[in-house]
Motif scaffolding. Structure first.
Motif, PDB file in Angstrom:
ATOM      1  N   SER A  15      16.803  19.999   1.255  1.00  0.00           N
ATOM      2  CA  SER A  15      18.176  20.514   1.284  1.00  0.00           C
ATOM      3  C   SER A  15      18.323  21.753   2.169  1.00  0.00           C
ATOM      4  N   TRP A  16      17.284  22.566   2.310  1.00  0.00           N
ATOM      5  CA  TRP A  16      17.398  23.774   3.123  1.00  0.00           C
ATOM      6  C   TRP A  16      17.611  23.449   4.600  1.00  0.00           C
ATOM      7  N   THR A  17      17.262  22.242   5.041  1.00  0.00           N
ATOM      8  CA  THR A  17      17.481  21.879   6.441  1.00  0.00           C
ATOM      9  C   THR A  17      18.959  21.628   6.732  1.00  0.00           C
ATOM     10  N   ARG A  18      19.753  21.523   5.697  1.00  0.00           N
ATOM     11  CA  ARG A  18      21.195  21.314   5.860  1.00  0.00           C
ATOM     12  C   ARG A  18      21.992  22.598   5.655  1.00  0.00           C
ATOM     13  N   ASP A  19      21.286  23.703   5.409  1.00  0.00           N
ATOM     14  CA  ASP A  19      21.931  24.996   5.179  1.00  0.00           C
ATOM     15  C   ASP A  19      21.949  25.783   6.487  1.00  0.00           C
ATOM     16  N   THR A  20      23.068  25.755   7.182  1.00  0.00           N
ATOM     17  CA  THR A  20      23.151  26.429   8.472  1.00  0.00           C
ATOM     18  C   THR A  20      23.045  27.945   8.356  1.00  0.00           C
ATOM     19  N   ASN A  21      23.349  28.517   7.195  1.00  0.00           N
ATOM     20  CA  ASN A  21      23.192  29.964   7.022  1.00  0.00           C
ATOM     21  C   ASN A  21      21.721  30.350   7.008  1.00  0.00           C
ATOM     22  N   THR A  22      20.905  29.558   6.345  1.00  0.00           N
ATOM     23  CA  THR A  22      19.474  29.829   6.269  1.00  0.00           C
ATOM     24  C   THR A  22      18.820  29.716   7.641  1.00  0.00           C
ATOM     25  N   LEU A  23      19.276  28.781   8.442  1.00  0.00           N
ATOM     26  CA  LEU A  23      18.664  28.507   9.744  1.00  0.00           C
ATOM     27  C   LEU A  23      19.447  29.089  10.923  1.00  0.00           C
ATOM     28  N   ALA A  24      20.393  29.956  10.651  1.00  0.00           N
ATOM     29  CA  ALA A  24      21.309  30.445  11.687  1.00  0.00           C
ATOM     30  C   ALA A  24      20.607  31.105  12.873  1.00  0.00           C
ATOM     31  N   ASN A  25      19.480  31.741  12.671  1.00  0.00           N
ATOM     32  CA  ASN A  25      18.789  32.439  13.756  1.00  0.00           C
ATOM     33  C   ASN A  25      17.679  31.620  14.407  1.00  0.00           C
ATOM     34  N   LEU A  26      17.552  30.379  14.014  1.00  0.00           N
ATOM     35  CA  LEU A  26      16.515  29.508  14.552  1.00  0.00           C
ATOM     36  C   LEU A  26      16.780  29.222  16.027  1.00  0.00           C
ATOM     37  N   VAL A  27      15.766  29.438  16.871  1.00  0.00           N
ATOM     38  CA  VAL A  27      15.911  29.260  18.311  1.00  0.00           C
ATOM     39  C   VAL A  27      15.219  27.992  18.790  1.00  0.00           C
ATOM     40  N   LYS A  28      14.094  27.651  18.182  1.00  0.00           N
ATOM     41  CA  LYS A  28      13.335  26.474  18.585  1.00  0.00           C
ATOM     42  C   LYS A  28      12.983  25.655  17.361  1.00  0.00           C
ATOM     43  N   LEU A  29      13.137  24.335  17.478  1.00  0.00           N
ATOM     44  CA  LEU A  29      12.821  23.439  16.367  1.00  0.00           C
ATOM     45  C   LEU A  29      12.197  22.166  16.913  1.00  0.00           C
ATOM     46  N   SER A  30      11.101  21.750  16.281  1.00  0.00           N
ATOM     47  CA  SER A  30      10.449  20.493  16.619  1.00  0.00           C
ATOM     48  C   SER A  30      10.279  19.683  15.351  1.00  0.00           C
ATOM     49  N   ILE A  81      22.226   7.852  15.945  1.00  0.00           N
ATOM     50  CA  ILE A  81      22.477   9.292  15.886  1.00  0.00           C
ATOM     51  C   ILE A  81      23.986   9.436  15.913  1.00  0.00           C
ATOM     52  N   GLY A  82      24.532  10.005  14.854  1.00  0.00           N
ATOM     53  CA  GLY A  82      25.985  10.082  14.730  1.00  0.00           C
ATOM     54  C   GLY A  82      26.450  11.392  14.134  1.00  0.00           C
ATOM     55  N   ALA A  83      27.488  11.322  13.329  1.00  0.00           N
ATOM     56  CA  ALA A  83      28.187  12.492  12.794  1.00  0.00           C
ATOM     57  C   ALA A  83      27.259  13.490  12.101  1.00  0.00           C
ATOM     58  N   GLY A  84      26.310  13.025  11.343  1.00  0.00           N
ATOM     59  CA  GLY A  84      25.426  13.925  10.615  1.00  0.00           C
ATOM     60  C   GLY A  84      24.625  14.840  11.510  1.00  0.00           C
ATOM     61  N   PHE A  85      24.307  14.406  12.704  1.00  0.00           N
ATOM     62  CA  PHE A  85      23.525  15.190  13.649  1.00  0.00           C
ATOM     63  C   PHE A  85      24.330  16.370  14.198  1.00  0.00           C
ATOM     64  N   TYR A  86      25.622  16.169  14.398  1.00  0.00           N
ATOM     65  CA  TYR A  86      26.475  17.217  14.968  1.00  0.00           C
ATOM     66  C   TYR A  86      26.881  18.267  13.943  1.00  0.00           C
ATOM     67  N   GLY A  87      26.907  17.913  12.681  1.00  0.00           N
ATOM     68  CA  GLY A  87      27.274  18.856  11.633  1.00  0.00           C
ATOM     69  C   GLY A  87      28.593  18.529  10.995  1.00  0.00           C
ATOM     70  N   ASP A  88      29.160  19.516  10.327  1.00  0.00           N
ATOM     71  CA  ASP A  88      30.348  19.306   9.509  1.00  0.00           C
ATOM     72  C   ASP A  88      31.660  19.341  10.269  1.00  0.00           C
ATOM     73  N   GLY A  89      31.623  19.727  11.523  1.00  0.00           N
ATOM     74  CA  GLY A  89      32.848  19.732  12.321  1.00  0.00           C
ATOM     75  C   GLY A  89      33.703  20.974  12.177  1.00  0.00           C
ATOM     76  N   GLU A  90      33.183  22.002  11.528  1.00  0.00           N
ATOM     77  CA  GLU A  90      33.983  23.219  11.345  1.00  0.00           C
ATOM     78  C   GLU A  90      33.999  24.107  12.584  1.00  0.00           C
ATOM     79  N   LEU A 122      21.866  19.492  12.894  1.00  0.00           N
ATOM     80  CA  LEU A 122      21.348  20.525  13.781  1.00  0.00           C
ATOM     81  C   LEU A 122      22.389  21.038  14.771  1.00  0.00           C
ATOM     82  N   GLY A 123      23.435  20.301  15.011  1.00  0.00           N
ATOM     83  CA  GLY A 123      24.466  20.701  15.967  1.00  0.00           C
ATOM     84  C   GLY A 123      25.213  21.954  15.596  1.00  0.00           C
TER      85      GLY A 123
END
Length: 99
Positions: A4-19, A52-61, A32-33
């Motif tokens: 669930s933490w991978t879907r929390d954009t606040n927790t990952l807001a400063n992430l620069v690189k992800l593999s 790869i669809g809507a979930g990849f781009y995020g919530d659209g806010e 991740l979008g």
């Protein structure tokens, strides 16, 4: 499924690189979008991903998907068949590509 933490954009807001490597059973990608600082994204060996669809781009806010992304790599995704961009509803995607 990703934790669930991978879907929390606040927790990952400063992430620069992800593999993401060898997530062979995952059928979806996290949103991740919406990560504002993400510059380098590598996705390899996700054998179960077909779309790869809507979930990849995020919530659209936000108005831009992947606002800081400079490098995007996909590799070893043999079942990937479709990349749906019509879910963006006019939002700019990958704004730093081609600049």
């Amino acid at each position: 499924m990703f934790p669930s933490w991978t879907r929390d954009t606040n927790t990952l807001a400063n992430l620069v690189k992800l593999s993401l490597y060898d997530c062979n059973r995952s059928e979806d990608l996290p949103p991740l979008g919406q990560l504002p600082c993400l510059k380098d994204l590598n996705i390899w060996g996700m054998n179960a991903v077909k779309l790869i669809g809507a979930g990849f781009y995020g919530d659209g806010e936000t108005t831009k998907a992947f606002p800081s992304l400079e490098t995007l790599r996909f590799m070893s995704m043999p079942n990937w068949k479709e990349w749906s961009t019509d879910v963006l509803d006019g939002r700019e995607q990958f704004p730093n590509f081609g600049n």
